[in-house]
Design a protein around this motif. Structure first.
Motif, PDB file in Angstrom:
ATOM      1  N   LYS A 174     -13.551  -2.700  -2.208  1.00  0.00           N
ATOM      2  CA  LYS A 174     -14.868  -2.650  -2.875  1.00  0.00           C
ATOM      3  C   LYS A 174     -14.805  -2.007  -4.242  1.00  0.00           C
ATOM      4  CE  LYS A 174     -16.849  -0.292   0.445  1.00  0.00           C
ATOM      5  NZ  LYS A 174     -15.750  -0.164   1.438  1.00  0.00           N
ATOM      6  N   ASN A 175     -13.916  -1.032  -4.442  1.00  0.00           N
ATOM      7  CA  ASN A 175     -13.882  -0.326  -5.725  1.00  0.00           C
ATOM      8  C   ASN A 175     -13.318  -1.184  -6.854  1.00  0.00           C
ATOM      9  OD1 ASN A 175     -11.224  -0.103  -4.514  1.00  0.00           O
ATOM     10  ND2 ASN A 175     -10.761   1.418  -6.081  1.00  0.00           N
ATOM     11  N   ARG A 197      -4.619   2.699   7.214  1.00  0.00           N
ATOM     12  CA  ARG A 197      -3.267   2.422   6.707  1.00  0.00           C
ATOM     13  C   ARG A 197      -3.296   1.389   5.592  1.00  0.00           C
ATOM     14  NH1 ARG A 197       0.127   1.919  12.399  1.00  0.00           N
ATOM     15  NH2 ARG A 197       0.310   4.169  12.810  1.00  0.00           N
ATOM     16  N   LYS A 198      -4.129   0.387   5.749  1.00  0.00           N
ATOM     17  CA  LYS A 198      -4.209  -0.670   4.734  1.00  0.00           C
ATOM     18  C   LYS A 198      -4.775  -0.127   3.432  1.00  0.00           C
ATOM     19  CE  LYS A 198      -6.478  -4.410   2.821  1.00  0.00           C
ATOM     20  NZ  LYS A 198      -7.675  -4.397   1.953  1.00  0.00           N
ATOM     21  N   GLY A 199      -5.823   0.714   3.544  1.00  0.00           N
ATOM     22  CA  GLY A 199      -6.428   1.322   2.365  1.00  0.00           C
ATOM     23  C   GLY A 199      -6.850   0.297   1.337  1.00  0.00           C
ATOM     24  N   LYS A 200      -6.395   0.484   0.097  1.00  0.00           N
ATOM     25  CA  LYS A 200      -6.776  -0.409  -0.992  1.00  0.00           C
ATOM     26  C   LYS A 200      -5.722  -1.492  -1.244  1.00  0.00           C
ATOM     27  CE  LYS A 200      -9.334   3.338  -3.231  1.00  0.00           C
ATOM     28  NZ  LYS A 200      -9.397   4.230  -4.417  1.00  0.00           N
ATOM     29  N   LYS A 201      -4.712  -1.566  -0.371  1.00  0.00           N
ATOM     30  CA  LYS A 201      -3.674  -2.582  -0.543  1.00  0.00           C
ATOM     31  C   LYS A 201      -4.167  -3.924  -0.015  1.00  0.00           C
ATOM     32  CE  LYS A 201      -0.911  -0.074   1.915  1.00  0.00           C
ATOM     33  NZ  LYS A 201       0.255   0.385   2.686  1.00  0.00           N
ATOM     34  N   PHE A 202      -3.709  -5.003  -0.626  1.00  0.00           N
ATOM     35  CA  PHE A 202      -4.015  -6.338  -0.098  1.00  0.00           C
ATOM     36  C   PHE A 202      -2.997  -7.331  -0.607  1.00  0.00           C
ATOM     37  CE2 PHE A 202      -6.079  -6.269  -4.197  1.00  0.00           C
ATOM     38  CZ  PHE A 202      -6.034  -7.547  -4.654  1.00  0.00           C
TER      39      PHE A 202
END
Length: 202
Positions: A174-175, A197-202
């Motif tokens: 979202k950020n 664990r995933k956090g902001k990674k994609f």
């Protein structure tokens, strides 16, 4: 990661979710109010960009003036497949880059509540994807997903209309991509551990 095939059931759920958002009486009104009333006292040039950004959100929600009852996957960013996201990303980043989305803005909502926060945070708050959790939960049940899409172990069950034992995880964070915060194909049912664990990674 659990692979989800976009069959007729998934398409039907995506359109159902988009219609729910577009039919919400205050949803578009709140976005228009946000665009009109947001300010950036420290940077008037950014203020104009922010208003243009919000307008693009509004334009992307319902394209080509298609009646809501006749909505198809390609008619709204709310239900378009993730394969179309890159074209949207280019359009939005042409207005405001990811690095500038944390610029502080000021906004007083229709209830008179004032806030001074990062642009992306206020936009996501106004878009309020949480208001449509019950519809999303029902869609996940209809599609037949019953475990976290990342570990395929933790159960993804709906406890009742308003609560499920999984999180609505945003694949595109979202950020950096606030305009996708209510897009059906940017949501994945995730357990809390995998989401963390995933956090902001994609």
């Amino acid at each position: 990661m659990y692979r989800i095939f976009i069959d007729s059931v998934v398409k039907k759920c995506a359109i159902k979710f988009a219609k729910e958002v577009l039919n919400a009486k205050s949803y578009i009104t709140d976005l228009k109010h946000f665009k009109k009333n947001l300010t950036c006292s420290a940077d008037k040039a950014f203020e104009k960009k922010a208003k243009d950004y919000v307008q693009l959100v509004l334009d992307s929600y319902k394209k080509n003036n298609v009646p809501i009852k006749k909505l198809s996957l390609s008619d709204s960013i709310l239900c378009e497949k993730s394969s179309s996201f890159n074209s949207y990303i280019k359009k939005f980043e042409a207005i405001i880059s990811k690095n500038d989305l944390s610029t502080s803005i000021q906004y007083t909502n229709s209830n008179g509540t004032c806030c001074d926060n990062a642009f992306w945070k206020v936009l996501v708050q106004v878009m309020d994807y949480g208001s449509f959790k019950s519809t999303y939960y029902q869609c996940i049940e209809d599609i037949g997903i019953n475990t976290c899409v990342y570990c395929n172990m933790s159960p993804a069950d709906q406890c009742d209309e308003h609560f499920a034992n999984y999180q609505m995880e945003h694949f595109y964070p979202k950020n950096e991509y606030p305009f996708l915060s209510t897009s059906f194909f940017n949501f994945f049912p995730s357990c809390g551990m995998c989401n963390q664990r995933k956090g902001k990674k994609f």
